[in-house]
Scaffold this motif. Sequence first.
Motif, PDB file in Angstrom:
ATOM      1  N   VAL A 118       0.763  -1.083   0.026  1.00 25.87           N
ATOM      2  CA  VAL A 118      -0.160   0.019   0.088  1.00 25.87           C
ATOM      3  C   VAL A 118       0.989   1.227   0.148  1.00 25.87           C
ATOM      4  O   VAL A 118       0.415   2.365  -0.311  1.00 25.87           O
ATOM      5  CB  VAL A 118      -0.921  -0.105   1.001  1.00 25.87           C
ATOM      6  CG1 VAL A 118      -1.866  -1.255   1.228  1.00 25.87           C
ATOM      7  CG2 VAL A 118      -0.509   0.121   2.582  1.00 25.87           C
ATOM      8  N   LYS A 119       2.137   1.042   0.369  1.00 24.33           N
ATOM      9  CA  LYS A 119       3.093   2.397   0.385  1.00 24.33           C
ATOM     10  C   LYS A 119       3.793   2.474  -1.042  1.00 24.33           C
ATOM     11  O   LYS A 119       4.282   3.552  -1.128  1.00 24.33           O
ATOM     12  CB  LYS A 119       3.959   2.040   1.488  1.00 24.33           C
ATOM     13  CG  LYS A 119       3.502   1.816   2.861  1.00 24.33           C
ATOM     14  CD  LYS A 119       4.640   1.702   4.059  1.00 24.33           C
ATOM     15  CE  LYS A 119       4.015   1.259   5.399  1.00 24.33           C
ATOM     16  NZ  LYS A 119       5.017   0.471   6.231  1.00 24.33           N
ATOM     17  N   GLY A 120       3.653   1.551  -1.919  1.00 21.81           N
ATOM     18  CA  GLY A 120       4.572   1.771  -2.939  1.00 21.81           C
ATOM     19  C   GLY A 120       4.824   0.397  -3.454  1.00 21.81           C
ATOM     20  O   GLY A 120       4.791  -0.829  -2.770  1.00 21.81           O
ATOM     21  N   TYR A 162      -1.704  -5.015  -9.518  1.00 25.17           N
ATOM     22  CA  TYR A 162      -2.077  -4.579  -8.323  1.00 25.17           C
ATOM     23  C   TYR A 162      -2.850  -3.214  -8.349  1.00 25.17           C
ATOM     24  O   TYR A 162      -3.690  -3.154  -7.884  1.00 25.17           O
ATOM     25  CB  TYR A 162      -0.877  -4.348  -7.190  1.00 25.17           C
ATOM     26  CG  TYR A 162      -1.254  -3.862  -6.095  1.00 25.17           C
ATOM     27  CD1 TYR A 162      -1.120  -2.554  -5.755  1.00 25.17           C
ATOM     28  CD2 TYR A 162      -1.937  -4.575  -5.258  1.00 25.17           C
ATOM     29  CE1 TYR A 162      -1.435  -1.820  -4.738  1.00 25.17           C
ATOM     30  CE2 TYR A 162      -2.387  -3.999  -3.968  1.00 25.17           C
ATOM     31  CZ  TYR A 162      -1.997  -2.808  -3.497  1.00 25.17           C
ATOM     32  OH  TYR A 162      -2.500  -1.974  -2.435  1.00 25.17           O
ATOM     33  N   LEU A 163      -2.173  -2.448  -9.122  1.00 25.57           N
ATOM     34  CA  LEU A 163      -2.811  -0.899  -9.140  1.00 25.57           C
ATOM     35  C   LEU A 163      -4.121  -0.968  -9.995  1.00 25.57           C
ATOM     36  O   LEU A 163      -4.980  -0.359  -9.667  1.00 25.57           O
ATOM     37  CB  LEU A 163      -1.716  -0.052 -10.077  1.00 25.57           C
ATOM     38  CG  LEU A 163      -0.527   0.302  -9.055  1.00 25.57           C
ATOM     39  CD1 LEU A 163       0.254   1.189  -9.929  1.00 25.57           C
ATOM     40  CD2 LEU A 163      -0.918   1.209  -7.939  1.00 25.57           C
ATOM     41  N   ASN A 164      -4.115  -1.912 -11.005  1.00 29.21           N
ATOM     42  CA  ASN A 164      -5.398  -1.879 -11.730  1.00 29.21           C
ATOM     43  C   ASN A 164      -6.450  -2.806 -11.066  1.00 29.21           C
ATOM     44  O   ASN A 164      -7.831  -2.313 -11.179  1.00 29.21           O
ATOM     45  CB  ASN A 164      -5.121  -2.773 -13.109  1.00 29.21           C
ATOM     46  CG  ASN A 164      -4.415  -2.098 -14.021  1.00 29.21           C
ATOM     47  OD1 ASN A 164      -4.333  -0.756 -14.225  1.00 29.21           O
ATOM     48  ND2 ASN A 164      -3.686  -2.708 -14.930  1.00 29.21           N
ATOM     49  N   THR A 165      -6.200  -3.546 -10.190  1.00 32.55           N
ATOM     50  CA  THR A 165      -7.108  -4.316  -9.331  1.00 32.55           C
ATOM     51  C   THR A 165      -7.632  -3.169  -8.139  1.00 32.55           C
ATOM     52  O   THR A 165      -8.900  -3.050  -8.068  1.00 32.55           O
ATOM     53  CB  THR A 165      -6.527  -5.283  -8.567  1.00 32.55           C
ATOM     54  OG1 THR A 165      -5.979  -6.325  -9.275  1.00 32.55           O
ATOM     55  CG2 THR A 165      -7.660  -6.231  -7.566  1.00 32.55           C
ATOM     56  N   CYS A 166      -6.757  -2.214  -7.831  1.00 33.03           N
ATOM     57  CA  CYS A 166      -7.230  -1.479  -6.903  1.00 33.03           C
ATOM     58  C   CYS A 166      -8.225  -0.306  -7.622  1.00 33.03           C
ATOM     59  O   CYS A 166      -9.171   0.036  -7.057  1.00 33.03           O
ATOM     60  CB  CYS A 166      -6.089  -0.542  -6.470  1.00 33.03           C
ATOM     61  SG  CYS A 166      -5.068  -1.510  -5.014  1.00 33.03           S
TER      62      CYS A 166
END
Lengths: 820, 163
Positions: free
Chosen positions: A505-507, A526-530
């Motif tokens: 979550v921090k990068g 990961y980013l796309n899922t978020c």
Amino acid sequence: MSVSPVTQLTQFISAYSSGNKHYLVLGKNKKTDDLPNYTIVNKSPEFISEYAFHRFKEFKDLLEQNDNDESTNTGEESNQYQKVCQEAAAIIYADFKKEYADLPLYRRIFHGFMTALGLRHSKNEVEAAYQSVQQTLYGFQPEVKLGGNLKLSQEEIDQRVQQHRNPQNKDYNKSKITKGPLEQIFNQKLLENKELMEASTPQECALLKAKLKEEACEYVYDNNLPACIEAGYYDPAIIPYDIEKLLGPLPDLKKPILNSEHLNRHLKIEVDHYRKDGKLSEAQAHRLLEDAIQVAKIYKEAFPDKSNRDVFFFVRDLVRIATYQEYYDKAAFTGSDHGSKHIHNNILGSLALNNGMKQGKDYTIKDQFIEELVHFYHDIGYSVGLASTDFECCRDHPLIGAKMIEENRDYFLHYLDETSYRTLHECVLCHAIMRPNLSAGESENDVHLNMVRAVTSISDACAATYDRKTQEFWEQPRALVALSRLKSFLVLFPEYGKKMGDDIVKGPWEGYDDNNPIDVMAYDVYLNTCSELYGMVDEYNIPEDKKTLFKNAISGQFNAFTANITLGQYGGVLAGLEAIPNENKGEGEPDYIPQLSLAPSIAYGVLRDLFGKDQANAAFKKLVEEFNGDMAEIEAHLNDVANSLEKGKKTQDRKITTGVAHFKLLGRFVETPKVPHAQKLESNLRTAMGEIHAVFKGQTLTLQERAAVMKKVEEWTKSYDEITGKPPFSEFAAQTLTPIFYFPKQGDLSKPLPAVVNSLESLSGLVKKENLDRDDLLAIRNLVALILMSDAEYEFIRGKEGIRRGELRGQLEKIVKGEE
Amino acid sequence: METRNVKEMDSVEAQKSTFIALVKEVNAIPGVVISVSEEREDSQRDALAFIVDSIYLQFKENNWQLVLEQLPFKIHSWNTPPDAFKATSSLLEFIRHLFEFRMLDLLKEPDLSDENKAYIEALSQLYLASIESNLKNAKPGHPVFFGGISRSLLPEWYLEKYY
């Protein structure tokens, strides 16, 4: 001009008390002109003439109409009504007491009066009505409130609430208790008792382990928790004020509550208020009201001397507790629901266990009542601010919840009694420790502490399947599909599981390499899922503050762990929970054994085929392990059942005893309860599974088979010696890769994309290359993964915004050709 | 060596019988162990089934019985005197030859799309490159790995374990 009902009654009572005959039309026995001489005729109080009864009845009807029309229920009228009721009660009581000092007679008269007004139906309710009217002398606020022992200024309250919600010190790792001193002390106790445990039966061993862990828990509660509170991580004592901040101050009770009907009506008003305010959804409000009414009923049976008013105040607090937990449950992805769904299912579980026992002998109504209280209070510790960002704080929630109860001891002693308070406190403190001892044990003041402990901890331990455990957020099809996207990637690239842990979550993780295309792809996934999840929240029809909580949970906590835990809940359904008499009961063994009825869910097959049997069996495994069972005994049967169900065939139910429980494995899909929420949940699950299955149905290898290949690639790359060039890639290719590729036959419609073909050609080049370096090894590994995915799968996993397959292949080929 | 009367068996029985005989011969090669009963997948065992199936397909119009009958003798001759490298490299070369032949047949299929054709060629290239590299990397006195045939090229009687 019409006269208001309140005014009418005021006038009537005033006339009555002054003996003004104009207002009293006498019945059969007329009075003389002297002051009323009250006599009893045919067991009815003569002074209450037919006219008076009729008038009071009219008045009651008018008041009820006003009850339903909130717009006419002004504050001034409410105050007037209160005063009038007080005066009416005082007059009747005083007058009768003058002539009839015998209180039971008074009650009979009051009984008649109340019957005429249709306001009571039982002796207890007469008592309660009498008490309630008397208690109106104290006003319509509770005598004792949660948090009432804290004497703080508003400024102090605000400051403490702020600190509790947003602790400045968030580094809880060094102070964590459950995975710190509690675990250490418990392990030490296990060592000290090793010989005894080895000589014990499985039942005795389980009971001993529970006892040792409870001792460790009580120790850290006294010795470690205070330091965490002192350090400002959380403030259990301030929770009632945080509740007030969220839900508003306790509203005044405007009218006395004279019977159960009034009580339930007031509870409904309370729940409806939070539903209309957006704090509760329809389903949550429905469940909570059902539970509140049930608890109120059982409270009155367990504590018959409590007035309806006290019952209302206490149960209203439970409603507020549950609503508060429901709200802050959104703020954390703890892996489970800790709101109304969990409370409701726990209560049902407890009732189911009690159902198999003998009331009076094994448990009492008071036990059942305390069990339900435990379920309302036990997870309040999850609501603290730090729990939304720190999982170790979540683990310590039983300690925090117990502390809140301790801080409100006076409150609980007012509404309960000492034994009930102690039982509640202990059961909340130790609820995460499953005590599989379904035996009554000793009774104190009608409370069987051991049985309450066992029933509540067993019921709570059974929250492992999606129908009881999954947070509301993850019940949506879009959320499930998003989780599957992330999980699919992790099946092929399991090393990214750890990289996408808590700190993601921090990068990007430490060692993230922009030039490694799979690192880039992993972070993209990961980013796309978020992003998909944020989009889902935006479209959700809920208040903005709830949306903010959800988004904060995604940005603060969503990681690979969330995906694993949540998907794992969808494999099974807990169809039933019972207490079965222990027929071969030995000394020291429980009177009853819990029996869990389990069935594969409609998602089981898809989860197994895509993500493997470990993922599909996760919920079953959790349940079996909770009861110290051996999953291997269950697995074989589970496989048979699932295979048959996939072919549309039911099989016989199977009963397996393992650990300290019986497991009944049903040979059929469980029919969904005809409850709107459950039906919707099943529909969502079907939609999600259908969408996921459509992506993967065209695969030549299952994800699991591909995961096995990737594992062999890893093993080979680790064993490869760059100097000697051994073992050569050709050997690996021949042993693992070339046998699995499928040669299209005549008429085959399969059309591998050029990207696949090119990847294969790159691999061929690598096969011939001698002395591969680390970059080559990485490229090989990644090319294999890429080749094994169909285009639909790649698009599904990558998401809309990530690196395109052709681009990724190109980057890998550059590495292969040494152009990077 | 055992003799079999292949002429009197039907084609599937004959293939199964030949396969068993090949396994026996290959197990005589130093350092090579193949089990017919083990459940675990074995790419080298697959290769023997491929040989039998390929020979049958090549000669099914013309004396397939005779050719099948001779296969075990062929392996026996490569392994006389016992020599792991010589026997297995010869076997691998033989398999390569049969594979190339099979690929030619596949590529001649009517209505084969361009994409599938390119895919077949790329897969073939991968496998052949693997064979070439294995032969190149082989050490004298040690067996050469002769597995790697795609399971999609194997006969049904073998995949269903009817042997």
